[in-house]
Design a protein around this motif. Structure first.
Motif, PDB file in Angstrom:
ATOM      1  N   GLY A 158      34.596 -68.825 -10.811  1.00  0.00           N
ATOM      2  CA  GLY A 158      33.178 -68.640 -11.062  1.00  0.00           C
ATOM      3  C   GLY A 158      32.841 -67.205 -11.446  1.00  0.00           C
ATOM      4  N   GLY A 159      33.468 -66.252 -10.740  1.00  0.00           N
ATOM      5  CA  GLY A 159      33.225 -64.850 -11.045  1.00  0.00           C
ATOM      6  C   GLY A 159      33.723 -64.473 -12.425  1.00  0.00           C
ATOM      7  N   GLU A 160      34.905 -64.957 -12.795  1.00  0.00           N
ATOM      8  CA  GLU A 160      35.457 -64.661 -14.117  1.00  0.00           C
ATOM      9  C   GLU A 160      34.589 -65.263 -15.218  1.00  0.00           C
ATOM     10  OE1 GLU A 160      40.225 -64.320 -13.098  1.00  0.00           O
ATOM     11  OE2 GLU A 160      39.324 -66.295 -13.395  1.00  0.00           O
ATOM     12  N   ALA A 161      34.096 -66.500 -14.984  1.00  0.00           N
ATOM     13  CA  ALA A 161      33.233 -67.138 -15.979  1.00  0.00           C
ATOM     14  C   ALA A 161      31.944 -66.340 -16.170  1.00  0.00           C
ATOM     15  CB  ALA A 161      32.912 -68.570 -15.563  1.00  0.00           C
ATOM     16  N   SER A 185      26.104 -67.516  -6.852  1.00  0.00           N
ATOM     17  CA  SER A 185      27.154 -68.465  -6.462  1.00  0.00           C
ATOM     18  C   SER A 185      28.543 -67.817  -6.404  1.00  0.00           C
ATOM     19  CB  SER A 185      27.182 -69.644  -7.444  1.00  0.00           C
ATOM     20  OG  SER A 185      27.424 -69.190  -8.762  1.00  0.00           O
ATOM     21  N   LEU A 186      28.581 -66.475  -6.392  1.00  0.00           N
ATOM     22  CA  LEU A 186      29.863 -65.773  -6.427  1.00  0.00           C
ATOM     23  C   LEU A 186      30.221 -65.198  -5.057  1.00  0.00           C
ATOM     24  CD1 LEU A 186      29.489 -63.766  -9.772  1.00  0.00           C
ATOM     25  CD2 LEU A 186      30.277 -66.128  -9.421  1.00  0.00           C
ATOM     26  N   ASP A 187      31.514 -64.982  -4.839  1.00  0.00           N
ATOM     27  CA  ASP A 187      31.961 -64.315  -3.625  1.00  0.00           C
ATOM     28  C   ASP A 187      31.597 -62.832  -3.720  1.00  0.00           C
ATOM     29  OD1 ASP A 187      34.492 -62.657  -4.567  1.00  0.00           O
ATOM     30  OD2 ASP A 187      34.618 -64.613  -5.542  1.00  0.00           O
ATOM     31  N   PRO A 188      31.571 -62.112  -2.590  1.00  0.00           N
ATOM     32  CA  PRO A 188      31.121 -60.715  -2.603  1.00  0.00           C
ATOM     33  C   PRO A 188      31.883 -59.815  -3.577  1.00  0.00           C
ATOM     34  CG  PRO A 188      31.212 -61.526  -0.362  1.00  0.00           C
ATOM     35  CD  PRO A 188      31.813 -62.595  -1.224  1.00  0.00           C
ATOM     36  N   GLU A 189      33.204 -59.989  -3.674  1.00  0.00           N
ATOM     37  CA  GLU A 189      33.987 -59.139  -4.582  1.00  0.00           C
ATOM     38  C   GLU A 189      33.590 -59.382  -6.037  1.00  0.00           C
ATOM     39  OE1 GLU A 189      38.638 -58.192  -5.849  1.00  0.00           O
ATOM     40  OE2 GLU A 189      38.204 -59.537  -4.166  1.00  0.00           O
ATOM     41  N   SER A 190      33.460 -60.654  -6.419  1.00  0.00           N
ATOM     42  CA  SER A 190      33.062 -60.978  -7.788  1.00  0.00           C
ATOM     43  C   SER A 190      31.644 -60.491  -8.080  1.00  0.00           C
ATOM     44  CB  SER A 190      33.149 -62.491  -8.024  1.00  0.00           C
ATOM     45  OG  SER A 190      34.477 -62.949  -7.912  1.00  0.00           O
ATOM     46  N   ALA A 191      30.767 -60.610  -7.082  1.00  0.00           N
ATOM     47  CA  ALA A 191      29.395 -60.146  -7.262  1.00  0.00           C
ATOM     48  C   ALA A 191      29.360 -58.652  -7.539  1.00  0.00           C
ATOM     49  CB  ALA A 191      28.564 -60.470  -6.016  1.00  0.00           C
ATOM     50  N   ARG A 192      30.168 -57.879  -6.828  1.00  0.00           N
ATOM     51  CA  ARG A 192      30.189 -56.436  -7.055  1.00  0.00           C
ATOM     52  C   ARG A 192      30.772 -56.098  -8.430  1.00  0.00           C
ATOM     53  NH1 ARG A 192      28.700 -53.373  -2.519  1.00  0.00           N
ATOM     54  NH2 ARG A 192      28.684 -51.656  -4.014  1.00  0.00           N
ATOM     55  N   GLU A 193      31.734 -56.892  -8.890  1.00  0.00           N
ATOM     56  CA  GLU A 193      32.287 -56.667 -10.232  1.00  0.00           C
ATOM     57  C   GLU A 193      31.216 -56.875 -11.299  1.00  0.00           C
ATOM     58  OE1 GLU A 193      35.541 -59.392 -10.309  1.00  0.00           O
ATOM     59  OE2 GLU A 193      36.961 -57.982  -9.415  1.00  0.00           O
ATOM     60  N   VAL A 194      30.408 -57.914 -11.116  1.00  0.00           N
ATOM     61  CA  VAL A 194      29.314 -58.172 -12.052  1.00  0.00           C
ATOM     62  C   VAL A 194      28.300 -57.030 -12.002  1.00  0.00           C
ATOM     63  CG1 VAL A 194      27.340 -59.687 -12.504  1.00  0.00           C
ATOM     64  CG2 VAL A 194      29.598 -60.676 -12.092  1.00  0.00           C
ATOM     65  N   GLU A 195      27.947 -56.594 -10.785  1.00  0.00           N
ATOM     66  CA  GLU A 195      27.021 -55.475 -10.649  1.00  0.00           C
ATOM     67  C   GLU A 195      27.556 -54.227 -11.357  1.00  0.00           C
ATOM     68  OE1 GLU A 195      25.996 -54.609  -6.608  1.00  0.00           O
ATOM     69  OE2 GLU A 195      25.590 -56.715  -6.132  1.00  0.00           O
TER      70      GLU A 195
END
Length: 250
Positions: A158-161, A185-195
């Motif tokens: 989900g984070g990669e998408a 809908s992302l895990d904390p690590e993926s959310a921070r990458e998006v941020e």
């Protein structure tokens, strides 16, 4: 790809004090039930601003963002872009510069690169071309290195998408991002990458860019925004002190 930061598309000087986007008493109603979804709303977004929009579920946050993006027809009021009203024929051009990013990205079948090349097959982007070096730099900023372009979208987390969906937008050099809970809908690590990806994009040309970010996470709201607005029952509520401070900064 060349970054178009001139004002020829609207015939005004971007260095003027006109807001990037200005909503003048815009409204939305549910056509089936007649329910008011967005009360007559005034809102101005200036370049250089990072706005966070919070509020209960069902309060109209997504309705407001989609109205700002002109993805849904307005039932009243008007939007201005760089001080000019937006004619119907200019809406596709406007959407190119004012980009709506949804919570759950819609990717086409195929590879990551297929998804990034897709916008350039559309008429609105016929003057632009896919820039592999630019895309690689964006993915590097998000911690995705060599080989990511060849990944199949069906294999992405989900984070990669969401990162692919963001890079697909960012490569087109928008002026503003309207972010509808992009990390909900992302895990904390993926959310921070998006941020991180969005922050780096914003800071690269802060004087010409802006974000409106819908979030339910108070900690995230503090990280990603400096101007905080709440929505309740289809109406915006912005503390007067915050609005005055933002005006003083412009």
């Amino acid at each position: 790809m060349t970054h178009h930061n001139d004002s020829s598309h609207v015939g005004v000087d971007l260095r003027s004090s006109a807001p990037l986007i200005e909503a003048r008493r815009i409204t939305r109603r549910d056509a089936q039930r007649g329910q008011v979804l967005l009360q007559p709303t005034n809102f101005a977004l200036h370049a250089g601003q990072r706005v966070v929009l919070t509020g209960p579920s069902g309060s109209g946050k997504s309705v407001f963002l989609r109205a700002l993006a002109l993805l849904d027809p307005l039932d009243g009021g008007m939007l201005h872009w760089h001080g000019q009203p937006i004619a119907s024929a200019r809406i596709p051009h406007y959407r190119r510069h004012i980009a709506y990013v949804r919570q759950r990205p819609a990717l086409i079948d195929g590879t990551v690169e297929d998804n990034l090349r897709y916008p350039f097959s559309l008429a609105a982007y016929r003057d632009a071309a896919f820039d592999a070096a630019r895309v690689r730099a964006l993915f590097d900023a998000a911690g995705r290195g060599t080989g990511f372009l060849a990944r199949e979208t069906s294999e992405l987390s989900g984070g990669e998408a969401q990162i692919v969906a963001l890079v697909r937008v960012l490569q087109l050099d928008p002026e503003a991002l309207l972010l509808d809970e992009p990390t909900a809908s992302l895990d904390p690590e993926s959310a921070r990458e998006v941020e991180t990806l969005i922050t780096q994009w914003f800071e690269h040309e802060r004087a010409a860019r802006a974000t409106v970010w819908v979030s339910h996470d108070p900690a995230q709201a503090q990280r990603v925004g400096e101007r905080h607005i709440t929505m309740r029952a289809g109406a915006l509520d912005e503390p007067a002190a915050t609005h005055a401070t933002m005006g003083a900064l412009r």
